[in-house]
Design an enzyme around this catalytic site. Structure first.
Site, PDB file in Angstrom:
ATOM      1  N   PHE A 110      45.418  44.499  49.629  1.00 30.64           N
ATOM      2  CA  PHE A 110      44.705  44.281  50.892  1.00 30.64           C
ATOM      3  C   PHE A 110      45.231  45.145  52.026  1.00 30.64           C
ATOM      4  O   PHE A 110      44.526  45.424  52.998  1.00 30.64           O
ATOM      5  CB  PHE A 110      44.744  42.799  51.274  1.00 30.64           C
ATOM      6  CG  PHE A 110      45.994  42.340  51.975  1.00 30.64           C
ATOM      7  CD1 PHE A 110      46.036  42.265  53.363  1.00 30.64           C
ATOM      8  CD2 PHE A 110      47.121  41.959  51.271  1.00 30.64           C
ATOM      9  CE1 PHE A 110      47.171  41.827  54.031  1.00 30.64           C
ATOM     10  CE2 PHE A 110      48.257  41.511  51.921  1.00 30.64           C
ATOM     11  CZ  PHE A 110      48.282  41.448  53.303  1.00 30.64           C
ATOM     12  N   LYS A 111      46.473  45.608  51.893  1.00 32.49           N
ATOM     13  CA  LYS A 111      47.057  46.429  52.959  1.00 32.49           C
ATOM     14  C   LYS A 111      46.275  47.725  53.186  1.00 32.49           C
ATOM     15  O   LYS A 111      46.321  48.305  54.277  1.00 32.49           O
ATOM     16  CB  LYS A 111      48.513  46.763  52.622  1.00 32.49           C
ATOM     17  CG  LYS A 111      49.397  45.574  52.238  1.00 32.49           C
ATOM     18  CD  LYS A 111      49.653  44.642  53.379  1.00 32.49           C
ATOM     19  CE  LYS A 111      50.507  43.452  52.968  1.00 32.49           C
ATOM     20  NZ  LYS A 111      51.921  43.743  52.779  1.00 32.49           N
TER      21      LYS A 111
END
Length: 496
Positions: A110-111
């Site tokens: 998700f980063k």
């Protein structure tokens, strides 16, 4: 739009300033001086927008005059062109809930949603400053428990006028995570394996930012979620998943369950709700490193000093202190800790900064602080919480792999799904944020599946960019748990 520090000594900063500085000079985190208003018709006007279009609309509310809409649109388009689906963050059904898949970027975590954008922002602002004759470069220093590091490196590799130093705890990230970072051999990328925990790495980063002369000389910049742009970019997928859910259930109000370590991912949900997004509840899901769950149950924010950071199957959440929680605490202090006798808004904000400074000092010197019952009650109205043990994490992975249709969870998402199951109400529309591709955590996933009577061919789930990555050449600097040693390495590598 201007920004202030949570600790009250810095205010009036521009969006460009807070992006390039990362951490405020007084040690606090930047927050917007006011929450902007959404258009009155946003629910209809934005309902059919693409992810890129939606991100442009939301982020534009926070950039002030530092970016034109066209400039921002180009940066956002460039950032998400690297994802393997035009949806960027697809919402998929899982049993009686939904999973928001946030692992479709170049490092499968998700980063990427924030760090692809942040890398392009750094490059844009530096190029603009240099074109104006302002000799500008940036030394990005970050700490990672696994996913931030590779996402930052992939967002910044090869960028002009940027060096990036990523500190990770030696032998405390997964094999794939380590390989994703250390096999990137671009000259501006520098990996540092610190003999300690993620919190040790994070403390070193904060220490370096606190050294005024060093920070200014080397133009330090932040990629951790202490950087406001990280939080800002993540707000988009709360809105995109809301619209995706509403296409199936027109009256639904989602409950978001978020695997939480440093509190940045769920903090974006708090800002989405503050903007006006209908949210039934935000639920913090922790592993055995449960400082957030303990706070929401007791009102005391306390390090687990005796046991320290526990190693779990979900290593990206193996954190003793959640740095981003300070941002939420500022709002809690302003609205519920400052005396009701103080009615002037500016004075309340200043007092909130003083309270945050006191709390953070207590945390550093005494290991804990407590909020008032009133503040705790207010926090619980926004956030629920739950905890998931190691065995429960693995059992959840096995359970969903065995069901029809089969779905393979990574261990962090499994923590979220377990907490979602055990905190749900019968009519809740649950969206659990899926934070990483399961292939990044092969040991935990294989153990969960194979120890429960099933067989998983790991090669069948490995994304093509990860095939053979463990055999590639690597470059990494092993370092003692020492700010001075890390600083010396930066001085040796950065050519001013």
């Amino acid at each position: 739009m201007k920004y202030r520090s949570t600790r009250g000594q810095v205010s009036g900063q521009s969006f460009e300033d807070v992006v390039l500085e990362g951490l405020a000079a007084d040690g606090g985190l930047y927050i917007p001086e006011q929450i902007p208003q959404l258009p009155a018709d946003w629910q209809t006007k934005w309902a059919q927008l693409s992810f890129v279009e939606l991100a442009t609309e939301l982020i534009y509310l926070f950039v002030g005059s530092d970016l034109t809409r066209d400039q921002l649109s180009q940066l956002v388009s460039k950032s998400y062109s690297t994802f393997d689906t035009p949806q960027v963050a697809p919402l998929v059904p899982l049993s009686d809930m939904h999973v928001l898949e946030l692992f479709h970027g170049p490092t499968f975590a998700f980063k990427d949603v924030a760090l692809q954008f942040l890398g392009n922002l750094f490059e844009f602002f530096l190029q603009r400053r240099n074109s104006r004759g302002e000799a500008s470069r940036l030394t990005v220093v970050g700490a990672t428990s696994g996913d931030t590091g590779s996402a930052a490196i992939y967002g910044l590799r090869g960028k002009d006028k940027v060096d990036v130093f990523i500190l990770h705890p030696k032998d405390r990230v997964s094999a794939i995570q380590e390989a994703q970072m250390t096999t990137v051999l671009d000259e501006n990328v520098h990996n540092v394996a610190v003999q300690g925990t993620f919190d040790d790495c994070q403390d070193i980063v904060k220490h370096l930012f606190g050294q005024k002369e060093f920070r200014q000389k080397y133009s330090l910049g932040a990629v951790n979620s202490i950087n406001w742009a990280r939080i800002l970019a993540q707000i988009t997928y709360y809105f995109s998943s809301f619209f995706a859910l509403r296409r199936q259930y027109p009256e639904a109000i989602p409950r978001f369950v978020v695997p939480s370590g440093n509190f940045g991912d769920i903090l974006a949900g708090f800002y989405a709700q503050s903007l006006g997004l209908p949210v039934e509840r935000l639920v913090v899901a922790t592993n055995s490193n449960d400082i957030l769950d303990r706070f929401l149950k007791s009102g005391t924010y306390e390090k687990n000093a005796e046991e320290g950071v526990l190693a779990t199957p979900s290593p990206a959440m193996d954190i003793l202190v959640s740095s981003n929680f300070e941002r939420f605490l500022w709002y809690l202090a302003r609205d519920h800790e400052v005396s009701e006798d103080i009615t002037d808004a500016a004075e309340r904000e200043q007092k909130a900064g003083e309270i945050i400074t006191q709390w953070m000092d207590k945390l550093k010197t005494q290991g804990s602080f407590s909020v008032s019952p009133k503040a705790l009650h207010a926090a619980r109205k926004i956030f629920g919480s739950g905890r998931c043990s190691d065995s429960q994490t693995l059992d959840t992975i096995a359970k969903y792999y065995a069901q029809e249709p089969s779905y393979l969870l990574d261990p962090h998402t499994a923590v979220g799904v377990y907490v979602a199951e055990n905190t749900r109400d019968s009519d809740a529309h649950i969206i659990c944020l899926s934070t990483a591709h399961p292939a990044k955590f092969s040991d935990a996933v294989l153990k969960a599946v194979n120890d429960n009577g099933h067989q998983l061919d790991f090669g069948s789930i490995l994304p093509p960019p990860l095939v053979g990555i463990l055999e590639k050449p690597r470059r990494c600097f092993d370092c003692e748990n020492s700010p001075d040693k890390v600083a010396a390495h930066i001085i040796n590598k950065v050519k001013l």
